[in-house]
Design a protein around this motif. Structure first.
Motif, PDB file in Angstrom:
ATOM      1  N   ALA A   2      37.871  39.659  25.780  1.00  0.00           N
ATOM      2  CA  ALA A   2      39.264  39.276  26.022  1.00  0.00           C
ATOM      3  C   ALA A   2      39.987  40.485  26.598  1.00  0.00           C
ATOM      4  CB  ALA A   2      39.929  38.845  24.729  1.00  0.00           C
ATOM      5  N   ARG A  49      41.247  35.271  27.733  1.00  0.00           N
ATOM      6  CA  ARG A  49      39.910  35.307  28.324  1.00  0.00           C
ATOM      7  C   ARG A  49      39.731  34.108  29.244  1.00  0.00           C
ATOM      8  NH1 ARG A  49      36.281  36.684  24.434  1.00  0.00           N
ATOM      9  NH2 ARG A  49      37.844  36.964  22.857  1.00  0.00           N
ATOM     10  N   GLU A  54      33.441  31.808  29.232  1.00  0.00           N
ATOM     11  CA  GLU A  54      33.036  31.946  27.830  1.00  0.00           C
ATOM     12  C   GLU A  54      32.055  30.846  27.442  1.00  0.00           C
ATOM     13  OE1 GLU A  54      32.620  33.117  23.866  1.00  0.00           O
ATOM     14  OE2 GLU A  54      33.541  34.266  25.468  1.00  0.00           O
TER      15      GLU A  54
END
Length: 160
Positions: free
Chosen positions: A117, A123, A128
């Motif tokens: 992040a 983020r 992810e």
């Protein structure tokens, strides 16, 4: 107490000739439940929700709380399933902290996240979930791989 004196037939047994007829209201009740369950999704036009959320949030630069809000909005609109909502809102930060407290010797730098992040806690959530999918695949978890790829594809619909 003399066991031989106990009556083997209980007073509440039902004779085998008795049949229970279905009550018409039970069938109606089941129909009402199905209609109520299906109606919100079937009658709602949810196509606009994706555009509205992508205008309000940048999924490639969002906090976990923003992701949770997005997921809740999508779930309540009927755009994603409860399983998908749960996958998107599982809090890896809290899980990481719990592991650090429960297991001695875990590095203070340990994290369950697959990406870093920024200083604001934001983020790229698409990246992810794609990296989580890759990690699952590398560990032999095909179900985890498919689940995370599905979550990434949901988030790609929100990409600006």
């Amino acid at each position: 107490m003399d066991i031989s004196q106990i009556n083997s037939k209980l007073p509440y047994t039902q004779s085998p000739k008795t049949t229970i007829e279905p009550i018409e209201t039970q069938n109606d009740f089941g129909k009402d439940i199905k209609q109520t369950k299906d109606a919100p999704i079937a009658n709602k036009d949810i196509s606009h929700i994706w555009g509205e959320l992508s205008k309000q949030y940048d999924i490639t630069n969002a906090t976990f709380n923003e992701l949770s809000t997005i997921s809740t909005t999508l779930y309540e609109a009927g755009a994603i399933s409860l399983k998908e909502h749960a996958g998107l809102t599982f809090d890896f930060e809290r899980a990481t902290e719990s592991l650090k407290q429960e297991i001695p010797g875990i590095s203070s730098n340990f994290t369950m996240y697959a990406t870093e992040a920024n200083e604001s806690g934001k983020r790229n959530w698409i990246e992810e979930f794609q990296k989580r999918a890759n990690r699952s695949y590398n560990h032999g978890s095909i179900i985890g791989h498919e689940s995370n790829l599905n979550l990434a594809s949901i988030l790609q619909k929100l990409q600006r």
